[in-house]
Design an enzyme around this catalytic site. Structure first.
Site, PDB file in Angstrom:
ATOM      1  N   ASP A  61     -59.381  46.245   6.703  1.00 24.30           N
ATOM      2  CA  ASP A  61     -60.413  47.214   7.104  1.00 24.30           C
ATOM      3  C   ASP A  61     -60.830  46.975   8.558  1.00 24.30           C
ATOM      4  O   ASP A  61     -60.056  46.431   9.355  1.00 24.30           O
ATOM      5  CB  ASP A  61     -61.580  47.153   6.097  1.00 24.30           C
ATOM      6  CG  ASP A  61     -62.250  48.502   5.900  1.00 24.30           C
ATOM      7  OD1 ASP A  61     -63.004  48.907   6.806  1.00 24.30           O
ATOM      8  OD2 ASP A  61     -62.023  49.160   4.854  1.00 24.30           O
ATOM      9  N   ASP A  62     -62.034  47.344   8.896  1.00 27.02           N
ATOM     10  CA  ASP A  62     -62.509  47.376  10.285  1.00 27.02           C
ATOM     11  C   ASP A  62     -62.529  45.967  10.920  1.00 27.02           C
ATOM     12  O   ASP A  62     -62.451  44.954  10.227  1.00 27.02           O
ATOM     13  CB  ASP A  62     -63.925  47.971  10.278  1.00 27.02           C
ATOM     14  CG  ASP A  62     -64.361  48.511  11.640  1.00 27.02           C
ATOM     15  OD1 ASP A  62     -63.609  48.364  12.626  1.00 27.02           O
ATOM     16  OD2 ASP A  62     -65.455  49.080  11.703  1.00 27.02           O
ATOM     17  N   ASP A  86     -70.585  55.388   1.280  1.00 26.33           N
ATOM     18  CA  ASP A  86     -70.027  54.127   0.773  1.00 26.33           C
ATOM     19  C   ASP A  86     -70.681  53.694  -0.538  1.00 26.33           C
ATOM     20  O   ASP A  86     -71.893  53.729  -0.697  1.00 26.33           O
ATOM     21  CB  ASP A  86     -70.245  53.003   1.790  1.00 26.33           C
ATOM     22  CG  ASP A  86     -69.256  53.065   2.938  1.00 26.33           C
ATOM     23  OD1 ASP A  86     -68.490  54.048   3.028  1.00 26.33           O
ATOM     24  OD2 ASP A  86     -69.261  52.120   3.760  1.00 26.33           O
ATOM     25  N   LYS A 112     -56.259  53.869   6.402  1.00 23.52           N
ATOM     26  CA  LYS A 112     -57.607  54.331   6.045  1.00 23.52           C
ATOM     27  C   LYS A 112     -58.265  54.794   7.334  1.00 23.52           C
ATOM     28  O   LYS A 112     -58.331  54.029   8.306  1.00 23.52           O
ATOM     29  CB  LYS A 112     -58.410  53.193   5.400  1.00 23.52           C
ATOM     30  CG  LYS A 112     -59.886  53.544   5.194  1.00 23.52           C
ATOM     31  CD  LYS A 112     -60.666  52.416   4.547  1.00 23.52           C
ATOM     32  CE  LYS A 112     -62.158  52.746   4.549  1.00 23.52           C
ATOM     33  NZ  LYS A 112     -62.963  51.643   3.930  1.00 23.52           N
ATOM     34  N   ARG A 122     -62.173  60.491   0.697  1.00 21.91           N
ATOM     35  CA  ARG A 122     -63.428  60.001   0.131  1.00 21.91           C
ATOM     36  C   ARG A 122     -64.341  61.179  -0.168  1.00 21.91           C
ATOM     37  O   ARG A 122     -64.370  62.161   0.569  1.00 21.91           O
ATOM     38  CB  ARG A 122     -64.070  59.025   1.110  1.00 21.91           C
ATOM     39  CG  ARG A 122     -63.421  57.634   1.073  1.00 21.91           C
ATOM     40  CD  ARG A 122     -64.060  56.770   0.010  1.00 21.91           C
ATOM     41  NE  ARG A 122     -65.487  56.671   0.288  1.00 21.91           N
ATOM     42  CZ  ARG A 122     -66.005  55.896   1.250  1.00 21.91           C
ATOM     43  NH1 ARG A 122     -65.235  55.112   1.981  1.00 21.91           N
ATOM     44  NH2 ARG A 122     -67.304  55.886   1.478  1.00 21.91           N
ATOM     45  N   ASP A 135     -61.509  56.397   9.154  1.00 22.79           N
ATOM     46  CA  ASP A 135     -62.959  56.514   8.990  1.00 22.79           C
ATOM     47  C   ASP A 135     -63.555  57.617   9.867  1.00 22.79           C
ATOM     48  O   ASP A 135     -62.831  58.334  10.573  1.00 22.79           O
ATOM     49  CB  ASP A 135     -63.582  55.135   9.279  1.00 22.79           C
ATOM     50  CG  ASP A 135     -64.744  54.804   8.362  1.00 22.79           C
ATOM     51  OD1 ASP A 135     -65.368  55.723   7.823  1.00 22.79           O
ATOM     52  OD2 ASP A 135     -65.042  53.598   8.201  1.00 22.79           O
TER      53      ASP A 135
END
Ligand code: NAG
Ligand code: NAG
Ligand code: NAG
Ligand code: NAG
Ligand code: NAG
Ligand code: NAG
Ligand code: NAG
Ligand code: NAG
Ligand code: NAG
Ligand code: NAG
Length: 505
Positions: free
Chosen positions: A73-74, A212, A150, A208, A152
């Site tokens: 992830d980030d 979150d 992924k 999504r 965002d």
């Protein structure tokens, strides 16, 4: 509907499915499975974390259950390299051997490598974003051997507000990924803003649907405001969304899920410690029937046996990975003791059709009873409600049939067995019980050796669940459901019911 019409119906359904244009990269034909570090570890990322986790995913048998992508992830980059066409640079302190080396190690284990970026000027953690750099970043990811992105939505420079603007921003990366020639699963993450279920399926493999998730069953949190019967129409996706909040949002858009293109209810919280075992079982079951990607979000290095047992339930995963690829739907929701079901605790019935495992034309059915109350509840699901899609008010032909009811949680691995897998895989195999990873694995479902589609076709007892009872025509499934828990069943048509039905023609 006659038997013949059932067959014709199935043919029409499959023609319809193949006509729908999902993103054409050949990926996520069933919902993607894997692991992502964010929920448990946030920005604490490194090569060691990814590779240690990857080895445990293999050793614990999770890879052989279908968990394939290891997603970073980030917070992994240290900016752009002006001397190298502005390409992204991996942070050398976290990834001393570079990203391609990570990809190589994951590929050698048979796993896929997931990468993170953001359709904005910065990522959510404030690192360099990909807006305006889509082509160079897609090329960089492809050159590293990335299999999954992924993508965002932070710092999107106001490029949102209607469906066309959001679609265009996310399509730029979709086109850049496609142009690399490398099949890269595209996991669109704009938190449900601008109704991505209306346009995401033509450019991405999943989108999504909410802000979150956090590790919480049903607490109302003003940071995740949309809760009611119109929760799908959410101008402020926010974050800190509870499990029941997200499941409610999913209930309105279940028809958008299709092979290659899925509603993403967000990464799993199973094992992160703030929910009860019953709540984690319910959470995993809900994500499975809604055909959400199943991306583990816990720290696998410290996994508890009970959580490994939940994540390893092949009978539940087989529902998620069912070849027919359609989401279950909510059939009813009632407030407890007459309270508003959207602001207070509720009970719910969901059901959905699965590929037939009886060799007949009649689909199997998954049934999920959800108890949001703080006490155990006797719950009931009538065949009329389970099959309401096939005919309202009990008119569905399936209501006149007999059914086998199979509990999909009855064969959950014991904590002792899960502990033995963990111990054996850590090189401390328990000689008293004689377990080692290979021996323990021998009794479990192995989706590497036999896909879920094949296992279902072969009536694998590890996938079909345990028979609890049979239902006569017009029958009702009953179960006493734990507080904040579920009962989950697979219904299979009984031949006598089919014969009687056929005889009536
Ligand atoms: C790119 O898109 C085309 C057209 O949809 C498709 O046939 C092809 O498989 C895609 N390639 C990749 C690598 O995703
Ligand atoms: C930036 O790119 C140049 C030219 O390819 C290369 O020599 C240099 O090592 C790169 N810098 C970093 C930090 O990767
Ligand atoms: C810079 O990146 C773009 C996008 O990936 C690419 O088309 C171009 O060929 C690159 N130029 C150089 C010099 O590598
Ligand atoms: C419903 O209300 C009754 C009476 O107050 C109470 O005894 C019961 O526990 C409540 N049921 C649930 C599921 O909360
Ligand atoms: C699976 O079970 C059903 C129902 O018992 C049976 O009709 C079918 O033949 C079985 N299929 C296989 C491959 O054994
Ligand atoms: C389910 O049926 C039982 C037996 O008829 C009844 O006692 C119970 O209240 C029902 N449960 C609900 C939630 O309606
Ligand atoms: C459920 O079925 C499995 C596989 O057939 C079997 O090993 C197990 O003993 C059964 N469990 C229960 C509780 O009946
Ligand atoms: C081995 O397993 C047995 C049975 O579960 C347990 O009682 C014992 O403590 C375990 N021993 C070790 C060394 O883990
Ligand atoms: C684990 O069990 C298998 C099957 O009994 C056996 O062949 C293998 O040698 C064992 N491995 C270890 C490390 O004990
Ligand atoms: C699962 O099957 C694959 C392919 O047959 C095999 O390589 C692997 O060792 C099996 N895994 C387990 C845990 O038995």
């Amino acid at each position: 509907m006659s038997f013949r019409n059932l067959v014709v119906g199935a043919v029409i359904a499959s023609l319809f499915t193949s006509r729908v244009r999902a993103v054409d990269n050949g990926l996520a034909i069933t919902p993607q499975m894997g692991w992502d570090n964010w929920n448990a570890l946030g920005c604490d990322v490194s090569e060691d974390l990814l590779l240690q986790t990857a080895e445990l995913i293999v050793d614990y048998g999770l890879q052989d259950l279908g968990y394939h992508y290891v997603v970073l992830d980030d917070c992994w980059s240290s900016g752009r390299n002006a001397s190298n066409n502005n390409s992204l640079i991996a942070d050398a302190s976290k990834f001393p051997n570079g990203m391609a080396a990570v990809a190589d190690r994951l590929h050698a284990l048979g796993l896929g490598f997931g990468m993170y970026s953001d359709a904005g000027k910065y990522t959510c953690g404030g690192y360099a974003g990909s807006l305006g750099y889509e082509t160079v970043d897609a090329d960089t990811f492809a050159s590293w051997g990335v299999d999954y992105l992924k993508y965002d939505n932070c710092y999107n420079m106001g490029q949102a507000g209607n469906q066309q603007i959001s679609e265009a921003r996310y399509a730029t990366m979709a086109n850049a990924l496609n142009a690399t020639g490398r099949p890269i699963l595209y996991s669109l993450c704009n938190w449900g803003e601008d109704y991505p279920w209306n346009w995401g399926s033509t450019i991405a493999n999943s989108w999504r649907i909410s802000g979150d998730v956090y590790d919480n069953w049903d607490t109302y949190d003003s940071r995740c405001p949309c809760t009611g019967a119109d929760a799908w129409n959410c101008g402020l996706p926010g974050f800190h969304c509870s499990i029941t909040n997200i499941m409610n949002k999913a209930s309105f858009i279940v028809s958008k899920a299709q092979p290659g293109a899925w509603n993403d209810l967000d990464m799993l919280e199973v094992g992160n410690g703030a929910m009860t075992d019953a709540e984690y079982v319910a959470h995993f079951s809900m994500w499975a029937i809604a055909k959400s990607p199943l991306i583990m979000g816990n720290d696998i290095r410290t996994i508890a046996p009970a959580d490994l047992a939940i994540l390893s339930n092949a009978a539940v995963i087989a529902v998620n990975q069912d070849p027919s690829g359609s989401s279950a739907a909510r059939r009813w929701i009632y407030g407890i003791n007459g309270s508003d079901p959207f602001t207070g605790p509720s009970i719910q019935l969901w059901s959905g059709s699965l590929k037939s495992t009886t060799g007949g034309a009649q689909s199997d059915m998954v049934v999920l009873l959800i108890n949001g109350a703080d006490e155990s509840m006797p719950m009931n699901a009538s065949l009329a409600d389970i099959f309401v899609d096939n005919g309202p008010g009990g008119t569905a032909p399936q209501v006149k049939m007999s059914w086998e009811v199979r509990d999909l949680w009855a064969n959950r691995m014991s904590d002792e067995e899960a502990a033995a897998i963990i111990a054996a895989s850590s090189g401390t195999g328990n000689v008293t019980t004689g377990y080692n990873a290979t021996e323990v694995g021998a009794g479990r479902y192995n989706a590497t050796a036999m896909s879920y589609a094949e296992g279902l076709a072969a009536n694998s007892s590890l996938l079909l669940g345990n028979v609890t009872t049979t239902l006569a025509p017009s029958g009702t499934v009953t179960a006493t459901v734990e507080p904040h828990g579920v009962a989950m069943f697979r219904l299979r048509a009984l031949p006598t019911g089919m014969m009687r039905k056929r005889d009536e023609l």
